[in-house]
Each structure stands twice: as structure tokens, then as C-alpha cells.
Design a protein around this motif. Structure first.
Motif, PDB file in Angstrom:
ATOM      1  N   PRO A 132       0.804  -1.223   0.000  1.00 19.60           N
ATOM      2  CA  PRO A 132       0.000   0.000   0.000  1.00 19.60           C
ATOM      3  C   PRO A 132       0.836   1.271   0.000  1.00 19.60           C
ATOM      4  O   PRO A 132       0.331   2.328  -0.379  1.00 19.60           O
ATOM      5  N   ARG A 133       2.110   1.183   0.383  1.00 21.25           N
ATOM      6  CA  ARG A 133       2.982   2.364   0.372  1.00 21.25           C
ATOM      7  C   ARG A 133       3.605   2.510  -1.009  1.00 21.25           C
ATOM      8  O   ARG A 133       4.372   1.664  -1.453  1.00 21.25           O
ATOM      9  N   VAL A 134       3.263   3.610  -1.679  1.00 22.72           N
ATOM     10  CA  VAL A 134       3.672   3.822  -3.063  1.00 22.72           C
ATOM     11  C   VAL A 134       4.573   5.058  -3.130  1.00 22.72           C
ATOM     12  O   VAL A 134       4.182   6.134  -2.648  1.00 22.72           O
ATOM     13  N   PRO A 135       5.765   4.939  -3.726  1.00 27.45           N
ATOM     14  CA  PRO A 135       6.608   6.133  -3.883  1.00 27.45           C
ATOM     15  C   PRO A 135       5.933   7.131  -4.816  1.00 27.45           C
ATOM     16  O   PRO A 135       5.331   6.745  -5.823  1.00 27.45           O
ATOM     17  N   VAL A 136       6.043   8.412  -4.490  1.00 28.28           N
ATOM     18  CA  VAL A 136       5.278   9.425  -5.211  1.00 28.28           C
ATOM     19  C   VAL A 136       6.154  10.641  -5.486  1.00 28.28           C
ATOM     20  O   VAL A 136       7.053  10.965  -4.701  1.00 28.28           O
ATOM     21  N   TYR A 137       5.919  11.274  -6.644  1.00 31.58           N
ATOM     22  CA  TYR A 137       6.645  12.506  -6.944  1.00 31.58           C
ATOM     23  C   TYR A 137       5.667  13.653  -7.142  1.00 31.58           C
ATOM     24  O   TYR A 137       4.500  13.440  -7.491  1.00 31.58           O
ATOM     25  N   ALA A 138       6.145  14.855  -6.922  1.00 28.92           N
ATOM     26  CA  ALA A 138       5.343  16.057  -7.120  1.00 28.92           C
ATOM     27  C   ALA A 138       5.443  16.487  -8.577  1.00 28.92           C
ATOM     28  O   ALA A 138       6.535  16.736  -9.086  1.00 28.92           O
ATOM     29  N   GLY A 139       4.300  16.573  -9.250  1.00 24.34           N
ATOM     30  CA  GLY A 139       4.283  16.977 -10.651  1.00 24.34           C
ATOM     31  C   GLY A 139       4.043  18.470 -10.795  1.00 24.34           C
ATOM     32  O   GLY A 139       2.898  18.920 -10.780  1.00 24.34           O
ATOM     33  N   ALA A 342      -2.102   3.728   0.116  1.00 24.61           N
ATOM     34  CA  ALA A 342      -3.445   3.443  -0.390  1.00 24.61           C
ATOM     35  C   ALA A 342      -4.396   3.234   0.775  1.00 24.61           C
ATOM     36  O   ALA A 342      -4.065   2.536   1.738  1.00 24.61           O
ATOM     37  N   PRO A 343      -5.585   3.830   0.728  1.00 29.21           N
ATOM     38  CA  PRO A 343      -6.510   3.725   1.859  1.00 29.21           C
ATOM     39  C   PRO A 343      -7.106   2.326   1.980  1.00 29.21           C
ATOM     40  O   PRO A 343      -7.203   1.582   1.004  1.00 29.21           O
ATOM     41  N   GLY A 349     -12.332   4.676  -2.069  1.00 33.76           N
ATOM     42  CA  GLY A 349     -12.283   5.457  -0.835  1.00 33.76           C
ATOM     43  C   GLY A 349     -12.291   6.952  -1.020  1.00 33.76           C
ATOM     44  O   GLY A 349     -12.084   7.701  -0.056  1.00 33.76           O
ATOM     45  N   VAL A 350     -12.544   7.432  -2.245  1.00 31.46           N
ATOM     46  CA  VAL A 350     -12.583   8.872  -2.506  1.00 31.46           C
ATOM     47  C   VAL A 350     -14.016   9.355  -2.327  1.00 31.46           C
ATOM     48  O   VAL A 350     -14.907   8.979  -3.089  1.00 31.46           O
ATOM     49  N   GLU A 351     -14.221  10.182  -1.332  1.00 25.34           N
ATOM     50  CA  GLU A 351     -15.549  10.742  -1.057  1.00 25.34           C
ATOM     51  C   GLU A 351     -15.572  12.194  -1.499  1.00 25.34           C
ATOM     52  O   GLU A 351     -14.988  13.065  -0.860  1.00 25.34           O
ATOM     53  N   LEU A 352     -16.249  12.449  -2.614  1.00 17.26           N
ATOM     54  CA  LEU A 352     -16.299  13.800  -3.174  1.00 17.26           C
ATOM     55  C   LEU A 352     -17.390  14.637  -2.513  1.00 17.26           C
ATOM     56  O   LEU A 352     -18.476  14.139  -2.220  1.00 17.26           O
ATOM     57  N   ASP A 353     -17.084  15.920  -2.315  1.00 19.75           N
ATOM     58  CA  ASP A 353     -18.083  16.881  -1.845  1.00 19.75           C
ATOM     59  C   ASP A 353     -18.748  17.491  -3.072  1.00 19.75           C
ATOM     60  O   ASP A 353     -18.305  18.508  -3.606  1.00 19.75           O
ATOM     61  N   PHE A 354     -19.812  16.866  -3.541  1.00 22.17           N
ATOM     62  CA  PHE A 354     -20.474  17.340  -4.757  1.00 22.17           C
ATOM     63  C   PHE A 354     -21.100  18.722  -4.567  1.00 22.17           C
ATOM     64  O   PHE A 354     -21.203  19.499  -5.515  1.00 22.17           O
ATOM     65  N   THR A 355     -21.505  19.030  -3.347  1.00 23.41           N
ATOM     66  CA  THR A 355     -22.159  20.319  -3.106  1.00 23.41           C
ATOM     67  C   THR A 355     -21.189  21.483  -3.256  1.00 23.41           C
ATOM     68  O   THR A 355     -21.597  22.609  -3.550  1.00 23.41           O
ATOM     69  N   GLY A 356     -19.908  21.229  -3.084  1.00 29.06           N
ATOM     70  CA  GLY A 356     -18.930  22.307  -3.191  1.00 29.06           C
ATOM     71  C   GLY A 356     -18.446  22.558  -4.595  1.00 29.06           C
ATOM     72  O   GLY A 356     -17.750  23.554  -4.853  1.00 29.06           O
ATOM     73  N   LEU A 357     -18.771  21.667  -5.534  1.00 27.97           N
ATOM     74  CA  LEU A 357     -18.317  21.800  -6.916  1.00 27.97           C
ATOM     75  C   LEU A 357     -19.249  22.694  -7.728  1.00 27.97           C
ATOM     76  O   LEU A 357     -20.458  22.756  -7.466  1.00 27.97           O
ATOM     77  N   THR A 358     -18.694  23.366  -8.711  1.00 28.83           N
ATOM     78  CA  THR A 358     -19.468  24.263  -9.563  1.00 28.83           C
ATOM     79  C   THR A 358     -19.929  23.538 -10.812  1.00 28.83           C
ATOM     80  O   THR A 358     -19.113  23.152 -11.666  1.00 28.83           O
ATOM     81  N   ALA A 359     -21.246  23.339 -10.923  1.00 26.14           N
ATOM     82  CA  ALA A 359     -21.798  22.559 -12.027  1.00 26.14           C
ATOM     83  C   ALA A 359     -21.824  23.362 -13.318  1.00 26.14           C
ATOM     84  O   ALA A 359     -22.022  24.577 -13.311  1.00 26.14           O
ATOM     85  N   LEU A 360     -21.630  22.646 -14.442  1.00 25.83           N
ATOM     86  CA  LEU A 360     -21.741  23.228 -15.772  1.00 25.83           C
ATOM     87  C   LEU A 360     -22.842  22.519 -16.533  1.00 25.83           C
ATOM     88  O   LEU A 360     -23.182  21.373 -16.237  1.00 25.83           O
TER      89      LEU A 360
END
Length: 363
Positions: A132-139, A342-343, A349-360
Motif C-alpha cells: 500500500p505504500r507507493v513512492p510518489v513525486y510532485a508533478g 493506499a486507503p 475510498g474517494v468521497e467527493l463533496d459534490f455540493t462544493g463543486l461548480t456545475a456546468l
């Protein structure tokens, strides 16, 4: 057997905290996020998403809402491979890659999330599990940052826990690229993993010239030195450029990757789970890479991608992308001493806040 009852598609515009620039996409002030929520007859829901840079999100959303939903309603939600094939052939004549696979990706991710939610297993374990531990870089998306700001951003990445960094190249004057890479190498020190990304800016001869100029700086890889369509040219760069070459964010089918790998047109396959056909497509590319003894990296949507790389023994660094959703995610990915974990939450495991997003409006 639970069948798919509802497919909801939404299109959002997500502002970026800073204006970002690379060599081909210009200035990016926001991106378009396309989300899919799939509900089955047991009342369970899976969530998936993809994104577009600057333009094209409405086309992806419309494909899902108008076309792919008809391939899904009433069918067994557990038969993901069958559903994937149905979606592929539903849109094959209209796309075969590009918007088509981005649309399929969002649906596929939601279907896998649904299975994970119902079995109460995180996807990285459902995929077989490795570490679950994955090496990561900043893009970094920082081509037009003044040098002082570029180095300041590097320090910010270090403070956030990153131990590898990618910077943009592809300025009009190669000498400027060389000076900036030299400054970053001096700032980060010898041995620190440093990558550069040209975003397809150069032709083959220009890429070889740049590659030779970067030799003193011990780069981990050069990313997308030229257009993905030039398979022969990319193979020349791999053969003569004296650098590892990462590519694949603009390869949208497993067949694209198969040709690139078989012709030695890249050394690090870099699929994007949001445009390669979701987890199903990503895992097939991962298998291709492993069969050819190649290390695997990734592009974009790191909160989703981490499950695929946590199940891949041949992974190298995962990209933490500049187009993040941290502001809209309940538990965003954390970086500790160069690794993300990894969770263990069900599904992705990604819980999106749909109310905070700006709909198009996709119409």
C-alpha cells in the motif's frame, strides 16, 4: 444478482489555486471534471470521474449520459469486463480512443468502486495487493514560473513530504531550460530524483539535442519529448537520447501502448486511469509493462491511481498531479517521507463533496 438501475453524470469546472503553464496547453486556470454515480438494485452506489484540460468535458459527459448509460441499465454490475466491451463497441465507430476512453474510464472506475463498496474491500486489495505504500513525486506545472518561484515551489514540495520532483521544460530557448534544470539540480542536490516533462514540445532532433544538453544533471527520466503519434521518432529518442523516457498520458488504448512498447518507443509506460479505460485498461497496460520487464509509472488522478500501483510489483514513482481535488475530497492523499499509502476504505475510498463543486451545463 444486482443490476444497474441509475447512471448519473455531472460536469463541473474546478478552479486552480494558481495559473499553471506547460509547453503545449498554454495557461490553465481551471479544469473540467466529469463524474459518474452508478446505483444498483441493492441501493449501493459507486463513483467514478475523469477530467479534461481547458476544453472537451461536455463531449465526455454527453457520451456517458446519452450513449453509455444505455449499455449499462439493467445489466449485472459485477460483470465489468463484459460491460467494458459493450461500451467499447458502442462507441468504437465514434471514437476508438480520446473522448471515448475517457468516458469509459469514468464508468469503469465507478463500477469497480461499486464492487469494492459492496464487498467492503479497498480496490488495491481486490486487485491482488502488493504494497500500500507507493513512492510518489510532485508533478509541477511550472514552465513560466520565474526561477525564484520554481525553487520556492520545490521547497514547498519538500515541506509537504515529497522526495522526488518533476518540472516542466520546453521553453522557446533550450538554453533557458538547461539553466533552470541546472538550478533545480543544484538546489535539490545530487541523487535527488528529478524528472522533466516537455509535454510533446520538440520534434525528434530537438528532443535529442535537449537530451544531450541535460546529461550532466542525472535526470530520472524525460517525459513526452515529442508527439505520441510518432512511434518511430520516439524509438529514436529512446535509442539515442541516453535517458529513460516516460510516456503514455496521451495513449488512450491498450493497443497504443502495445505498439509503443513493442517498438521500444518508451521505457516507462505512464497510463492515466482516467483516460486509458479506467482500472480495467490501466491494469492491462500494467500487465503489458510487466511482461516486457518495464517499470510502471502513472499520470494524473492520484487519489484513484494509487490503488493500481499498490497492486503492481513493478511500479516506480506515482505522479501527484497538479490538478488536485483535495479541496473537495473528505480524506485527500497524504505524503510522508516520499510515500503515499493506499486507503483501506472500501472501493477507491474517494468521497467527493459534490455540493462544493461548480456545475456546468453539458448541453
Amino acid at each position: 444478482m444486482a443490476v444497474i438501475e441509475r447512471v448519473r453524470t455531472d460536469l463541473y469546472r474546478v478552479p486552480l489555486a494558481n495559473h499553471l503553464t506547460d509547453s503545449t496547453h498554454g495557461v490553465m486556470m481551471d479544469f473540467e471534471l466529469i463524474t459518474v454515480r452508478i446505483e444498483d438494485s441493492d441501493g449501493a452506489t459507486g463513483v467514478g470521474y475523469t477530467y479534461t484540460v481547458n476544453h472537451g468535458g461536455a463531449a465526455v459527459a454527453t457520451m456517458i449520459e446519452k450513449d453509455l448509460s444505455t449499455c449499462l441499465i439493467g445489466k449485472d454490475a459485477d460483470q465489468i469486463e463484459r460491460l467494458w466491451q459493450d461500451m467499447w463497441w458502442c462507441l468504437h465507430y465514434a471514437g476508438r480512443g480520446g473522448h471515448q476512453t475517457s468516458a469509459i474510464s469514468a464508468v469503469d472506475i465507478a463500477l469497480w468502486d461499486l464492487i469494492g463498496v459492496k464487498t467492503r474491500m479497498p480496490l488495491w486489495k481486490l486487485f491482488g495487493g502488493y504494497d500500500p505504500r507507493v513512492p510518489v513525486y510532485a508533478g509541477g506545472i511550472d514552465l513560466e514560473f520565474p526561477l525564484a518561484r520554481l525553487l520556492e515551489q520545490a521547497d514547498e514540495f519538500l515541506a509537504q513530504g515529497f522526495r522526488a520532483i518533476k518540472m516542466k521544460v520546453g521553453r522557446a530557448d533550450l538554453r533557458e531550460d538547461v539553466a533552470r534544470v541546472a538550478a533545480m539540480r543544484e538546489h535539490l542536490g545530487e541523487g535527488f530524483p528529478l524528472m522533466v516533462d516537455a509535454n510533446m514540445k520538440w520534434n525528434v532532433d530537438e528532443a535529442l539535442r535537449a537530451s544531450r544538453a541535460f546529461l550532466p544533471f542525472d535526470l530520472t527520466w524525460i517525459e513526452e519529448p515529442t508527439i505520441p503519434d510518432d512511434v518511430v521518432g520516439n524509438a529514436r529518442i529512446v535509442a539515442h537520447g541516453q535517458h529513460a523516457i516516460a510516456a503514455g498520458e496521451n495513449l488512450h488504448t491498450i493497443y497504443d501502448f502495445a505498439q509503443a512498447i513493442e517498438r521500444s518507443a518508451l521505457t516507462l509506460p505512464e497510463p492515466d486511469v482516467s483516460n486509458i479505460g479506467g482500472y480495467t485498461g490501466f491494469r492491462k497496460v500494467a500487465a503489458l509493462a510487466e511482461a516486457h520487464n518495464l517499470s510502471l509509472t502513472s499520470h494524473g488522478v492520484h487519489d484513484l491511481t494509487i490503488h493500481s500501483l499498490a497492486a503492481a510489483p513493478h511500479r516506480t514513482f506515482m505522479e501527484a498531479h497538479g490538478f488536485g481535488l483535495d479541496e473537495f475530497i473528505a480524506q485527500p492523499m497524504q505524503i510522508t517521507d516520499g510515500y503515499a499509502t493506499a486507503p483501506d476504505r472500501p472501493g477507491h475510498g474517494v468521497e467527493l463533496d459534490f455540493t462544493g463543486l461548480t456545475a456546468l451545463d453539458a448541453a
